[in-house]
Enzyme design. Sequence first.
Site, mmCIF file in Angstrom:
data_model
loop_
_atom_site.group_PDB
_atom_site.id
_atom_site.type_symbol
_atom_site.label_atom_id
_atom_site.label_comp_id
_atom_site.label_asym_id
_atom_site.label_seq_id
_atom_site.Cartn_x
_atom_site.Cartn_y
_atom_site.Cartn_z
ATOM 1 N N THR A 26 26.029 42.249 -29.617
ATOM 2 C CA THR A 26 25.837 42.089 -31.060
ATOM 3 C C THR A 26 27.160 41.710 -31.708
ATOM 4 O OG1 THR A 26 23.986 43.633 -31.181
ATOM 5 C CG2 THR A 26 25.268 43.330 -33.193
ATOM 6 N N HIS A 175 14.498 43.761 -24.161
ATOM 7 C CA HIS A 175 15.447 44.862 -24.400
ATOM 8 C C HIS A 175 14.658 46.183 -24.465
ATOM 9 C CE1 HIS A 175 18.795 47.157 -25.645
ATOM 10 N NE2 HIS A 175 19.220 46.472 -26.690
ATOM 11 N N TYR A 180 16.277 51.530 -28.632
ATOM 12 C CA TYR A 180 15.480 50.700 -29.527
ATOM 13 C C TYR A 180 13.987 50.889 -29.209
ATOM 14 C CZ TYR A 180 20.121 49.311 -30.776
ATOM 15 O OH TYR A 180 21.424 49.373 -31.201
ATOM 16 N N ASN A 235 22.225 56.254 -29.684
ATOM 17 C CA ASN A 235 21.127 56.264 -30.657
ATOM 18 C C ASN A 235 20.272 57.531 -30.564
ATOM 19 O OD1 ASN A 235 21.573 53.973 -32.243
ATOM 20 N ND2 ASN A 235 20.616 52.622 -30.743
HETATM 21 C C1 PHB Z 1 24.891 47.504 -31.656
HETATM 22 O O1 PHB Z 1 24.821 46.581 -32.469
HETATM 23 O O2 PHB Z 1 25.627 48.473 -31.824
HETATM 24 C C2 PHB Z 1 24.046 47.443 -30.472
HETATM 25 C C3 PHB Z 1 23.063 46.485 -30.393
HETATM 26 C C4 PHB Z 1 22.269 46.436 -29.279
HETATM 27 C C5 PHB Z 1 22.488 47.341 -28.254
HETATM 28 C C6 PHB Z 1 23.470 48.292 -28.335
HETATM 29 C C7 PHB Z 1 24.257 48.341 -29.451
HETATM 30 O O3 PHB Z 1 21.727 47.300 -27.189
#
Ligand code: PHB
Length: 364
Positions: A26, A175, A180, A235
């Site tokens: 990201t 993903h 997520y 997360n």
């Molecule tokens: C983040 O933006 O922090 C992020 C995004 C996707 C991921 C892990 C972290 O899989």
Amino acid sequence: MTNKLFSPYTLGPTTLSNRMVMAPLTRSRAGDGDVPVDLAVTYYTQRATAGLIISEATQISPQGKGYPKTPGIYSDAQITGWKRVTDSVHAHGGRMFLQLWHVGRISHPSTQEDGILPVGPSAVKPAGKIFTDTGEQEFVTPRALELSELPGIVEQYRQAAQNAKAAGFDGVEVHAANGYLLDQFLRDGTNQRTDEYGGSIENRTRLLLEVVEVVSEVLGADRVGVRLSPYSNFNDMHDSDPVPLFTYVAEKLHGLGIVYLHVIEPVNADHPMAMPESKTAPIAPVLHKAFGATFMLNGGYGKETGTAAIENNEADLICFGVPFIVNPDLVKRYETNAPMNTPDQSTFYGGGAGGYTDYPALTG
Ligand code: PHB
């Protein structure tokens, strides 16, 4: 002896020039309408000597968005923007998969259309804060998805795969890691459903498998990979018994014929996604065996550790994150034992060219 890290690899119908994969990263620099802009074309093209590039996580719908300025793959403008990226990467000999992302509860009303609540398998609020357009804010309690909404989520993935094909990607990575949406369904810390998508391992895995099936219908399973992070607490994730859960997932994914399984298992304890369990009971070898086909590892690898993992048959492909952010020509640097550029963490997320397209390549 030649180092296998630099040897070609046949990934289904896609030939990779080496086994070094650029991790999905990201970077929060999409333009208006969450469209990849010119700088993204430059950034990815600079890194086209990777055997495979996995795009930054890309939302499949407005509902699937979690942070400011992440790109999407649901509008015509986004497809056009990504097509410019893939055309340029291909013209420079690279290969590129798109990572399909729905964040589930890892969002905030200010990042959702019309300020609505983010959704998740259950109304379980993540601990901590999330980055938004107005800085860090407390997470909210997500709205539990109705059973009747799940076919619509699967449809978002099907359409996104169609769009990825139109945008010229060589394949997609689903993903299912890092807390997520699909990971939220897999793990019982976040999935407290009592319908056929919650409870047993089989039920919690159902949504992921349905997604992989439809995406494979669109692209062919030999152009579909899946990413998992079985032990990660990132997360605010946890599961009461991850080994049987993720072993089942790996076996089922093998049954669907996907082309690779990508597992995040940090090799060092100070990695941001390191977690206590992995220090005592590595799960990657278990999943490698259960999946039985192309296996990709990620999590703090460098040249030596990555080479060793391939030589020891722990993995077929090694994914590098920060090393590819800071070294556009990472493959050449590893091949020639050249020094690495120094990371600037302050430009990892957001901003413009600084810390994105201005890390120098070797000269000469
Ligand atoms: C983040 O933006 O922090 C992020 C995004 C996707 C991921 C892990 C972290 O899989």
